[in-house]
Enzyme design. Structure first.
Site, short mmCIF file in Angstrom:
data_model
loop_
_atom_site.label_atom_id
_atom_site.label_comp_id
_atom_site.label_asym_id
_atom_site.label_seq_id
_atom_site.Cartn_x
_atom_site.Cartn_y
_atom_site.Cartn_z
CG HIS A 1 -4.82 -0.97 3.90
ND1 HIS A 1 -5.09 -0.40 2.67
CD2 HIS A 1 -4.01 -0.09 4.54
CE1 HIS A 1 -4.48 0.77 2.57
NE2 HIS A 1 -3.81 0.98 3.71
CG ASN A 2 -7.24 -1.59 -0.45
OD1 ASN A 2 -6.24 -1.32 0.20
ND2 ASN A 2 -7.21 -1.67 -1.77
CD GLU B 1 -7.54 3.00 0.11
OE1 GLU B 1 -6.47 2.45 0.44
OE2 GLU B 1 -7.93 3.07 -1.07
CB SER C 1 -0.92 0.02 1.22
OG SER C 1 -1.65 1.22 1.24
CE LYS D 1 -3.24 -2.34 -0.13
NZ LYS D 1 -3.73 -2.26 -1.44
#
Ligand code: 6PG
Length: 479
Positions: free
Chosen positions: A188-189, A192, A130, A185
């Site tokens: 994480h997105n 986000e 990222s 990940k």
């Protein structure tokens, strides 16, 4: 050609190119490969002076340029292109070699690829990366999964090229086996998306309820960025809001079409959460808000629907309201991270990954899109208690959210009264209220299920499952 490159990167679009340059700038000899060789040569021509690059044209040359065990990073589009590249290179590799997939792959694909390559003795490392283009070049946050042995030789290299947190710690750790890195990940997105949606709602409230201009809101975000909301996304929000469109002289944000796009990682976060039974309502609302924004025909057809009459705030009321919005944003943010970490812990339990949640928070402190001062406090919460049932069970977060709740509710009241859509704030507050509720209407749901389908229920005062004879004398029997 001598086999001297310590790492190779294939797929030299902007992320791959910048990652290759990052390795080279950190002193590693980097073999380069791309489907079209022109891109490889262009990289060397433009940036060759930055380090030791070995340009190759064929897959064979590329593999031959790598020292053993070979470390081969693939930076191609997730999905079929990744499988195609693996199929091209795997037959040329030997046991002990590593393929590192730095794309945004679905973790289930990573698990499959890892399993298939393991049979050949190849270590497949799905690594979430990222930080966008800049991060890839100057230091991303890296979330590698795959076999732990691979981290012995790969880890130090990744540590070198990764972002460093404020305390100097590298923003990379071995997250867990097989697909754990890409799973983290993905979440994480998802977080986000939620962060961006909440920021968007704060912006719209400041604009439509408080009556501030984009430039004034940029200043408010700049101030917030000096406090507990200090983060990359708040920082860039101020930049975007203060930008003026050169062609029209209008605020940039007013000339951009209000239809948010997505490539899919936020949607995956919600799909997987549904499978795992984890309530990620804030993240889900963020995904739905993007999709709603894109339904232009539906929105056009709904423009005439009645709404409340807007009432203007005085200058001092607007300023007080802005402070309340900061509280609502912060409280809602705590909820999205609570939900995201819950999903990681559920994924970890489901797939036996043994993910250290404190370490995840730690590697998100720098380099990645959601980097924020706040993550250091999440790290501290999990370091103090690794088996924390939820971030909301941490005393500090519980106190902060408790202190924010009056303003949080007031902001939602204003939003509802003025007709400003705030699905993220509302979902976050509903989650908070549901978790702290003494009793939920789920008892009634169970009664209804038993009534129409004899699905049975459990009682508060006795073990076992029960059914009421709804169509008969309504006596209770064992279920
Ligand atoms: C990152 C970003 C990166 C990318 C997203 C954007 O961590 O560097 O998350 O992975 O910008 O894929 O996603 P959408 O296009 O779905 O908004």
């Amino acid at each position: 050609m001598s086999s001297s490159a310590q790492i190779g990167v294939t797929g030299l679009a902007v992320m791959g190119r910048n990652l290759a340059r990052n390795f080279a700038r950190n002193g590693y000899a980097v073999a380069l490969h791309n489907r079209t060789a022109a891109r490889t040569h262009a990289l060397v021509e433009e940036f060759g002076s930055e380090g030791d690059f070995v340009a190759t044209e064929t897959a064979k040359e590329f593999v031959a340029a790598l020292e053993r065990p070979r470390r081969l990073v693939i930076m191609v589009k997730a999905g079929e292109p990744t499988d195609a590249v693996i199929q091209e290179f795997a037959p040329l590799l030997e046991p002990g070699d590593m393929i590192i997939d730095g794309g945004n792959a679905h973790f289930a694909d990573t698990r499959r690829r890892e399993r298939d390559l393991r049979e050949q003795g190849i270590h497949f490392v799905g690594a979430g990366i990222s930080g966008g283009e800049e991060g890839a070049l100057h230091g991303p946050s890296i979330m590698p999964g795959g076999p732990v042995e691979s981290y012995d030789s790969l880890g130090p290299m990744l540590e070198k090229i990764s972002a460093k947190a404020a305390d100097g710690a590298p923003c990379v750790t071995h997250v867990g086996p097989d697909g754990a890195g890409h799973f983290v990940k993905m979440v994480h997105n998802g977080i986000e998306y939620a962060d961006m949606q909440l920021i968007g709602e704060a912006y719209q409230l400041l604009r439509d309820v408080a009556g501030y201009s984009p430039a004034q809101i940029a200043d408010i975000f700049r101030t917030w960025n000096t406090g507990r909301l200090d983060s990359y996304l708040i920082e860039i929000t101020a930049e975007v809001l203060s930008h003026v469109d050169a062609a029209t002289g209008e605020p940039f944000v007013d000339v951009v079409q209000d239809q948010a796009e997505q490539k899919g990682t936020g949607r995956w976060t919600v799909q997987i959460a549904l499978d795992l039974g984890v309530p990620v309502s804030g993240i889900a609302e963020a995904v739905f808000a993007r999709s709603l924004s894109g339904h232009s025909a539906l929105r056009e057809a709904s423009r005439g629907l009645a709404g409340p009459t807007a009432s203007a705030l005085s200058e001092s009321e607007a300023s007080a309201f802005a402070d309340q919005v900061e509280q609502a944003l912060y409280a809602s943010k705590i909820v999205s991270y609570t939900q995201g970490f819950h999903e990681i812990s559920a994924g970890s339990a489901e797939y036996d990954w043994n993910i250290d949640l404190g370490a995840v928070a730690s590697i998100w402190r720098g380099g990645c899109i959601i980097r924020a001062a706040f993550l250091d406090r999440i790290r501290a919460a999990y370091d103090a208690r690794a088996d924390l049932p939820s971030l909301l069970s941490d005393d500090t977060f519980a106190q902060e959210i408790g202190a924010a709740q009056d303003d949080w509710r007031a902001v939602l009241v204003a939003a509802v009264q003025q007709g400003v859509p705030t699905p993220g704030f509302a979902a976050a507050l509903a989650y908070y209220d549901a978790l702290r509720a003494e009793r939920l209407p789920a008892a009634l749901t169970q009664g209804q299920r038993d009534f129409f389908g004899a699905h049975t229920y459990r009682r508060t005062d006795r073990e076992g499952s029960f059914h009421t004879l709804w169509g008969g004398d309504r006596s209770e029997v064992s279920g």
